[in-house]
Structure formats: C-alpha cells, structure tokens
Write an enzyme that holds these catalytic residues in place. Structure first.
Site, PDB file in Angstrom:
ATOM      1  N   ARG A  89       0.803  -1.223   0.000  1.00 44.69           N
ATOM      2  CA  ARG A  89       0.000   0.000   0.000  1.00 44.69           C
ATOM      3  C   ARG A  89       0.827   1.259   0.000  1.00 44.69           C
ATOM      4  O   ARG A  89       0.382   2.302  -0.466  1.00 44.69           O
ATOM      5  CB  ARG A  89      -0.860   0.036   1.290  1.00 44.69           C
ATOM      6  N   SER A  98     -10.022  -2.611 -16.417  1.00 44.87           N
ATOM      7  CA  SER A  98     -11.265  -2.801 -15.683  1.00 44.87           C
ATOM      8  C   SER A  98     -12.136  -3.888 -16.295  1.00 44.87           C
ATOM      9  O   SER A  98     -12.484  -3.816 -17.476  1.00 44.87           O
ATOM     10  CB  SER A  98     -12.053  -1.491 -15.674  1.00 44.87           C
ATOM     11  N   HIS A 192      11.335  -2.405  -0.215  1.00 43.57           N
ATOM     12  CA  HIS A 192      10.461  -3.107   0.738  1.00 43.57           C
ATOM     13  C   HIS A 192       9.764  -4.285   0.032  1.00 43.57           C
ATOM     14  O   HIS A 192       9.685  -5.394   0.567  1.00 43.57           O
ATOM     15  CB  HIS A 192       9.435  -2.131   1.321  1.00 43.57           C
ATOM     16  N   ARG A 197       9.226 -10.087  -1.450  1.00 42.69           N
ATOM     17  CA  ARG A 197       8.753 -10.867  -2.606  1.00 42.69           C
ATOM     18  C   ARG A 197       9.873 -11.547  -3.373  1.00 42.69           C
ATOM     19  O   ARG A 197       9.681 -11.952  -4.526  1.00 42.69           O
ATOM     20  CB  ARG A 197       7.927  -9.973  -3.534  1.00 42.69           C
TER      21      ARG A 197
HETATM   22  C1  FAD Z   1       5.514 -14.664   2.158  1.00 42.30           C
HETATM   23  C2  FAD Z   1       4.285 -13.843   2.436  1.00 42.30           C
HETATM   24  C3  FAD Z   1       3.146 -14.449   2.897  1.00 42.30           C
HETATM   25  C4  FAD Z   1       1.980 -13.699   3.158  1.00 42.30           C
HETATM   26  N1  FAD Z   1       0.859 -14.318   3.613  1.00 42.30           N
HETATM   27  C5  FAD Z   1      -0.262 -13.597   3.864  1.00 42.30           C
HETATM   28  C6  FAD Z   1      -1.462 -14.202   4.357  1.00 42.30           C
HETATM   29  O1  FAD Z   1      -1.501 -15.409   4.565  1.00 42.30           O
HETATM   30  N2  FAD Z   1      -2.553 -13.425   4.566  1.00 42.30           N
HETATM   31  C7  FAD Z   1      -2.523 -12.077   4.350  1.00 42.30           C
HETATM   32  O2  FAD Z   1      -3.541 -11.391   4.574  1.00 42.30           O
HETATM   33  N3  FAD Z   1      -1.409 -11.461   3.884  1.00 42.30           N
HETATM   34  C8  FAD Z   1      -0.283 -12.180   3.634  1.00 42.30           C
HETATM   35  N4  FAD Z   1       0.843 -11.559   3.148  1.00 42.30           N
HETATM   36  C9  FAD Z   1       0.791 -10.115   2.856  1.00 42.30           C
HETATM   37  C10 FAD Z   1       1.412  -9.297   4.001  1.00 42.30           C
HETATM   38  O3  FAD Z   1       0.670  -9.434   5.192  1.00 42.30           O
HETATM   39  C11 FAD Z   1       1.475  -7.806   3.599  1.00 42.30           C
HETATM   40  O4  FAD Z   1       0.172  -7.346   3.358  1.00 42.30           O
HETATM   41  C12 FAD Z   1       2.306  -7.542   2.370  1.00 42.30           C
HETATM   42  O5  FAD Z   1       3.517  -8.260   2.425  1.00 42.30           O
HETATM   43  C13 FAD Z   1       2.606  -6.047   2.267  1.00 42.30           C
HETATM   44  O6  FAD Z   1       3.506  -5.710   3.282  1.00 42.30           O
HETATM   45  P1  FAD Z   1       3.441  -4.324   4.050  1.00 42.30           P
HETATM   46  O7  FAD Z   1       2.151  -4.161   4.760  1.00 42.30           O
HETATM   47  O8  FAD Z   1       4.697  -4.265   4.889  1.00 42.30           O
HETATM   48  O9  FAD Z   1       3.597  -3.305   2.823  1.00 42.30           O
HETATM   49  P2  FAD Z   1       2.961  -1.851   2.667  1.00 42.30           P
HETATM   50  O10 FAD Z   1       1.480  -1.910   2.718  1.00 42.30           O
HETATM   51  O11 FAD Z   1       3.556  -1.302   1.422  1.00 42.30           O
HETATM   52  O12 FAD Z   1       3.465  -1.079   3.938  1.00 42.30           O
HETATM   53  C14 FAD Z   1       4.838  -0.696   4.072  1.00 42.30           C
HETATM   54  C15 FAD Z   1       5.123  -0.410   5.520  1.00 42.30           C
HETATM   55  O13 FAD Z   1       4.380   0.737   5.956  1.00 42.30           O
HETATM   56  C16 FAD Z   1       3.969   0.557   7.300  1.00 42.30           C
HETATM   57  N5  FAD Z   1       2.495   0.511   7.344  1.00 42.30           N
HETATM   58  C17 FAD Z   1       1.643   0.377   6.294  1.00 42.30           C
HETATM   59  N6  FAD Z   1       0.369   0.418   6.694  1.00 42.30           N
HETATM   60  C18 FAD Z   1       0.397   0.552   8.022  1.00 42.30           C
HETATM   61  C19 FAD Z   1      -0.612   0.614   9.000  1.00 42.30           C
HETATM   62  N7  FAD Z   1      -1.907   0.544   8.723  1.00 42.30           N
HETATM   63  N8  FAD Z   1      -0.241   0.754  10.277  1.00 42.30           N
HETATM   64  C20 FAD Z   1       1.061   0.842  10.624  1.00 42.30           C
HETATM   65  N9  FAD Z   1       2.082   0.768   9.737  1.00 42.30           N
HETATM   66  C21 FAD Z   1       1.738   0.630   8.444  1.00 42.30           C
HETATM   67  C22 FAD Z   1       4.574  -0.744   7.782  1.00 42.30           C
HETATM   68  O14 FAD Z   1       5.827  -0.477   8.355  1.00 42.30           O
HETATM   69  C23 FAD Z   1       4.743  -1.515   6.496  1.00 42.30           C
HETATM   70  O15 FAD Z   1       5.750  -2.515   6.559  1.00 42.30           O
HETATM   71  C24 FAD Z   1       1.994 -12.295   2.908  1.00 42.30           C
HETATM   72  C25 FAD Z   1       3.166 -11.688   2.445  1.00 42.30           C
HETATM   73  C26 FAD Z   1       4.304 -12.443   2.200  1.00 42.30           C
HETATM   74  C27 FAD Z   1       5.544 -11.750   1.681  1.00 42.30           C
END
Ligand code: FAD
Length: 243
Positions: A89, A98, A192, A197
């Site tokens: 995000r 779309s 990140h 990934r």
């Molecule tokens: C191997 C693997 C397995 C996964 N398995 C699952 C699964 O089973 N189910 C599932 O739902 N998802 C799963 N995911 C997705 C994972 O939970 C994350 O949604 C995805 O990797 C994006 O990461 P992120 O939120 O760090 O990235 P981004 O959304 O880009 O956020 C970047 C950083 O910003 C900060 N941040 C963003 N939003 C917030 C917030 N609301 N509050 C506080 N800090 C914030 C955090 O520091 C975050 O690391 C998986 C991901 C991986 C890599």
C-alpha cells in the site's frame, strides 16, 4: 443462454516493462545532503562520496532520501499475483484494466513444465517447499486447468453476449486470468517489496514468496539495479533490508 466453446490462450509468462523512471543514485545522495550541505545540491558529491553516503544511509536505515525517485512499470500477470501485489500500500500507485468496463481477454496462466507443483516433504506454510511433478502430474494439472478456464470463459462470454453487465458476468472467472496494471513506486517502496517478494537465503529476513510474484519482483529488481546500481548494491550488502 447459449454457451459455445471459446478458444482460450494459456501461458506461463509474467511480463514487466519499464514505462519510465525519474532519479538516480545521485538524486538520493543530494536529497540526503540537503540537511547539512547546499540546498540546491552538492557539487562536491563525487561518485565515491555518493557511494559512501548511500551505504551509510542504508546501514543506519535513514530511509526518506530513498523516496526521491520513481519507476513506472507496465505489468501483465494473473489476478492471483495482483491480489498479492496490491497488498503493498505504501509508496505504490496502481491503475488496472477494468473488468467492469471491458471484456477481459481469454488469457490464462498455467504452470510452466519446470514449475514445482507438488508440496515436498517438510513443506509447511511458514517454509513452503515444492518439488517437480511427474510428467503425468504436469499434464493432468494442465488439462484440468485448461478445461476449467475454457468452461468459465465460455460462460463469461455467453453472459456478456446475452446482454448481462460485464461486472456481473466476470464473477465466474478464475484468478488465473491475466490482468494488466501500471504500477509506480519509489526506490524505498521497491526495496520493501523486494525484501518480501524475493527469496534469498543470505537475506537478513528470509522470505518465502510465491514463485509468480517473485517473477515480477526479479524483473523489477533487474531494472532497479540497472538505474540505481549503488543503491541496489547497498541494499544487497545490508541483507536486503529496506531502509
Ligand atoms: C511470504 C508472504 C506471505 C503472506 N501471507 C499472507 C497471508 O496469509 N494473509 C494475508 O492477509 N497477507 C499475507 N501476506 C501479505 C502481508 O501481510 C502484507 O500485506 C504484504 O507483504 C505487504 O507488506 P506491508 O504491509 O509491509 O507493505 P505496505 O502496505 O507497502 O506497507 C509498508 C510499511 O508501511 C507501514 N504501514 C503500512 N500500513 C500501516 C498501518 N496501517 N499501520 C502501521 N504501519 C503501516 C509498515 O511499516 C509496512 O511494513 C503475505 C506476504 C508475504 C511476503
């Protein structure tokens, strides 16, 4: 409703094209230098100083200078990859074709013959491990998927031809259908993404992504390393931890 068998196309390709980019290693170093140097840029920033500064910023996780820069990509991938990609995000912008407004192409993902498709002994969700299927398993999977895709697409097409809304007809489509997006990120948000990934045993935090999103990540990384070589090298050097 009159369904007729539709011709579908299957492939295992996931493509990434660089639409454009802005910035380079020097931009990052100059952004950092504004805090102590000349606001308009630092003419004394030699390549050695840029490398030293970027290494320092990466090691100490001073992340914001890495937000100065942008890459825009055109990516074509199955929807199950987009479901994972869209979870990123922060520092990412998306525009996607779309399925409300246009009929999607009959193009579906199938595993390539060398894609490992069977859970291996010791496989867990935390440490997924797969092994190659036999020739028979590979062929069975492909036939089963193609049959399912073909049936789904025939229903989809028939519903649209009968005058139903595309946004309703699409409900029968599988997540293997291809979709295209423009994605834009900055070097920090890309690192990140790469840290989560890609799978690298040498990474400080080893991740186990699905192979198909890793295909996207590896192509992103190649482009990133070409245009931000110093930043990319510092990222690798520091255990692939995003600053
Ligand atoms: C191997 C693997 C397995 C996964 N398995 C699952 C699964 O089973 N189910 C599932 O739902 N998802 C799963 N995911 C997705 C994972 O939970 C994350 O949604 C995805 O990797 C994006 O990461 P992120 O939120 O760090 O990235 P981004 O959304 O880009 O956020 C970047 C950083 O910003 C900060 N941040 C963003 N939003 C917030 C917030 N609301 N509050 C506080 N800090 C914030 C955090 O520091 C975050 O690391 C998986 C991901 C991986 C890599």
């Amino acid at each position: 409703m009159k369904e007729r068998a539709m011709e579908i196309h299957v492939n295992d390709q996931i493509s990434v094209h660089l639409v454009g980019y802005m910035g380079d290693d020097l931009t990052i170093a100059m952004a950092a230098k504004v805090s102590t140097g000349v606001p308009q840029g630092s003419p004394d920033l030699t390549p050695e100083k840029v490398a030293g500064l970027i290494g320092y910023l990466m090691k100490h996780r001073h992340g914001t200078p890495f937000e100065h820069g942008a890459m825009t990509f055109l990516v074509r991938a199955p929807i199950f990859v987009w479901r994972e990609h869209h979870r990123h995000r922060v520092g990412w912008s998306y525009n996607e074709e779309s399925a409300r407004y246009k009929q999607l192409q009959p193009e579906f993902w199938v595993p390539s013959p060398d894609r490992k498709i069977v859970p291996a002994p010791g496989h867990t969700s935390a440490r997924p491990q797969f092994q190659a299927g036999t020739t028979e398993q590979n062929s069975l999977v492909r036939v089963a998927l193609e049959r399912s895709y073909s049936g789904a697409y025939s229903t989809y097409d028939a519903l649209i031809k009968d005058g139903y809304a595309k946004e309703v007809a699409r409900a029968c489509l599988p997540v293997a259908i291809y979709s295209s997006c423009w994605t834009t990120c900055n070097p920090r948000s890309l690192m990140h993404f790469l840290s989560l990934r890609t799978h690298e045993d040498a990474a400080k935090f080893v991740s186990y992504p699905q192979a198909e999103i890793e295909q996207v990540a590896r192509q992103y990384e190649e482009i990133f390393a070409k245009h931000w070589p110093v930043t990319h090298a510092a990222f690798v050097e520091n255990g692939r931890v995003a600053p």
